[in-house]
Design an enzyme around this catalytic site. Sequence first.
Site, short mmCIF file in Angstrom:
data_model
loop_
_atom_site.label_atom_id
_atom_site.label_comp_id
_atom_site.label_asym_id
_atom_site.label_seq_id
_atom_site.Cartn_x
_atom_site.Cartn_y
_atom_site.Cartn_z
N ALA A 133 36.59 48.32 45.63
CA ALA A 133 35.39 48.55 46.42
C ALA A 133 35.16 50.05 46.61
CB ALA A 133 35.51 47.86 47.77
N GLY A 145 39.17 45.19 44.42
CA GLY A 145 38.15 44.22 44.01
C GLY A 145 38.14 43.94 42.53
N GLU A 199 40.69 41.38 42.17
CA GLU A 199 40.18 40.13 42.75
C GLU A 199 39.20 39.42 41.81
OE1 GLU A 199 40.42 40.67 47.54
OE2 GLU A 199 39.28 42.16 46.44
N GLU A 228 44.82 47.90 48.95
CA GLU A 228 44.14 47.86 50.25
C GLU A 228 45.08 48.16 51.41
OE1 GLU A 228 41.90 44.89 47.57
OE2 GLU A 228 43.98 45.48 47.93
#
Length: 264
Positions: A66, A115, A118, A138
């Site tokens: 992100a 992300g 993910e 993260e």
Amino acid sequence: MSDQILLRTDEGGTATLVLNRPDKLNALDYPLIDALASALDDIETDDAIGSVILTGAGRKAFCAGADIKCFSSSVNAGVEIALRDFVRRGQRLTSRLETFPKPIIAAVNGLAFGGGCEMTEAVPLAIAAESASFAKPEIRLGFPPPFGGTQRLPRLVGRKRALKMLLTGEPITAGEAAGIGLVNDVVPDEELLPAARDLAGKVMAHSRLAVAACLAAVTRGINLPIDEGLAVEATQFGRMVPTRDIREGIGAFLERRTPSFGGH
């Protein structure tokens, strides 16, 4: 279509979606997330497209995660805004990738952090370049993965392997990712897109209806008790019974010829 997403479709019906922010290592800001979701909507309704390859622009990154600068303003605005604008937007995207009715193959070229990892977890198939690496960084920013990483990764690779990635933030190599089941295969960098196209071709040689049924059965059933999962499987099989494709497949087998599926 946004210039943050590039779309190419070949004659075989495979669409290649390219995350196009190479100067930001293809980090997911809100416009990129929304553009990718919109592109998937268009592809789903395009009968000429039977499969999707998802990759990143440039040679350094598939997706570095992100965009911190983008989402930090949402965090600073408080819980409600952070959940609405950041978390739910990202979770909608990964859920869309996971439940998409056409096969999506991640062609991971370079970094797949946060992300990016993910998205790799969410899609049904993934091939990594030898130079690719994967991480859940993260924790180093003071929060858990918000786009489904705490839920999908343990289901894919096991609780302890997932927690090591989640709690340390340390990257793993493409070979390690293949070893734990995060990706299907690892290939030399220059062979990444050809390998992804070859895999897409092998899938698309079969009935598109049967492919969609397999995707739905696995995605919907994987987290259910076995009896409920078997009911999902039976439902997907039942949907194939009235189709031409199942009759064509069985007939071709009995007649010892190559089937010609129409997707009907």
